[in-house]
Design a protein around this motif. Structure first.
Motif, PDB file in Angstrom:
ATOM      1  N   ARG A 164      35.284 126.872   4.259  1.00 28.27           N
ATOM      2  CA  ARG A 164      36.024 126.965   5.518  1.00 28.27           C
ATOM      3  C   ARG A 164      35.647 125.807   6.440  1.00 28.27           C
ATOM      4  NH1 ARG A 164      38.943 129.195   2.722  1.00 28.27           N
ATOM      5  NH2 ARG A 164      39.580 131.387   2.768  1.00 28.27           N
TER       6      ARG A 164
ATOM      7  N   VAL B  33      42.003 127.464   9.296  1.00 27.64           N
ATOM      8  CA  VAL B  33      43.021 128.263   8.606  1.00 27.64           C
ATOM      9  C   VAL B  33      44.255 128.365   9.505  1.00 27.64           C
ATOM     10  CG1 VAL B  33      43.611 130.494   7.599  1.00 27.64           C
ATOM     11  CG2 VAL B  33      41.300 129.606   7.327  1.00 27.64           C
TER      12      VAL B  33
ATOM     13  N   TYR C 111      40.343 131.311  11.733  1.00 30.90           N
ATOM     14  CA  TYR C 111      38.882 131.390  11.735  1.00 30.90           C
ATOM     15  C   TYR C 111      38.272 130.969  13.069  1.00 30.90           C
ATOM     16  CZ  TYR C 111      37.732 133.015   7.090  1.00 30.90           C
ATOM     17  OH  TYR C 111      37.559 133.804   5.990  1.00 30.90           O
TER      18      TYR C 111
END
Length: 296
Positions: free
Chosen positions: A127, A151, A170
């Motif tokens: 991420r 994201v 996120y």
């Protein structure tokens, strides 16, 4: 169609790993959506209750309708943008602006009312904020609109085309941008909703005819309607913990269709949520707006 409450129906009891990107075709009177990690594209006809699906070779981020006609879609996948003929399953490669970033894939996307398709990328291995938001014009041009994304989600527009919504899931925030419709430009990003401290994170969204934003809270088990100034107007508790996206459909565009997911749920979670990964229809008492077509 199984009745869950006066408001919510399970129309397709399924086990989508990551149901996403529902799109209602006014032309066909049918609903399209994807299982991102199936990966597959689905089409459901409420008049006959028939569901069809086409398997895809890669993870799917999002889809949009195309002006080419019935069954013609634009699809954002692991390796860029493609055209899909749903009836034959034929894929046509269009463009891949991130061919040099193999860890990235496309995620949420939507067509604007000028025939442009917008979709964002994300790092699917970690991420890390290596994602970007792209605008794909009907003439084939691709423009990077912003970067530093973890994201991307919630791409949609106000009814008067002056505001574009965008979430970085996120970072737990939905932003508004001033939208310059003629040029397809965005400016002046501002916080619209922050969900820090809540159980869920902002996933896919749509806007109704009154200009209110409907957002699916992944992990939060609810769909939230926000006023144009970012206040919570209404909360709909879903029978699953991971609603993922939503769109208005039906003959009068007055049904909110909501996708959901099973990914990362434990066996105990799945036993407690037998409808996880299903498609739901919610009678919310307000109409939506027709989904535009991609001009490419």
């Amino acid at each position: 169609m199984s009745k869950l409450s006066p408001q919510i129906d399970c129309v397709i009891a399924g086990r989508n790993r990551l149901g996403e990107s529902p799109v209602w075709s006014v032309r066909e009177g049918k609903l399209y959506w994807v299982d991102s990690r199936g990966p597959a594209v689905f089409r459901w006809d409420p008049a006959t209750a028939a569901t069809e699906s086409v398997a895809m070779p890669q993870i799917i981020g999002s889809i949009g309708l195309r002006r080419k006609g019935a069954g013609q879609l634009v699809i954002a996948m692991q390796n860029g943008l493609h055209g899909l003929d749903f009836d034959t399953g034929a894929l046509t490669f269009l463009t891949d602006p991130e061919a040099d970033q193999p860890e990235n894939r496309f995620n949420d996307g939507r067509c604007d009312r000028h025939g442009r398709f917008w979709s964002g990328t994300m790092n699917d291995t970690r991420r890390d904020p290596t994602g970007a938001l792209y605008r794909f014009d009907g003439d084939g041009r691709c423009t990077k609109m912003r970067d530093d994304i973890i994201v991307p989600n919630s791409v949609c527009w106000s009814p008067d085309d002056t505001v574009m919504y965008f979430a970085d899931t996120y970072r737990e925030i939905i932003l508004t941008y001033r939208f310059h419709a003629d040029e397809g430009a965005i400016s002046d990003p501002r916080p619209f909703v922050e969900t820090r401290g809540q159980k869920g994170r902002p996933d896919g969204s749509t806007v109704d005819i009154e200009g209110f934003l409907w957002n699916a809270e992944f992990g939060g088990g609810r769909v939230v309607r926000y006023t144009p100034d970012g206040r919570i107007d209404r909360v709909i508790a879903m029978p699953v913990s991971q609603p993922s996206s939503c769109v208005f459909g039906g003959p009068d565009l007055d049904i909110l269709y909501v996708t959901s997911a099973t990914q990362r749920l434990t066996e105990a979670d799945l036993e407690a949520q037998p409808l996880a990964g299903s498609l739901f229809a919610v009678d919310v008492g307000v109409r939506g707006l027709p989904e535009p077509d991609y001009a490419g």
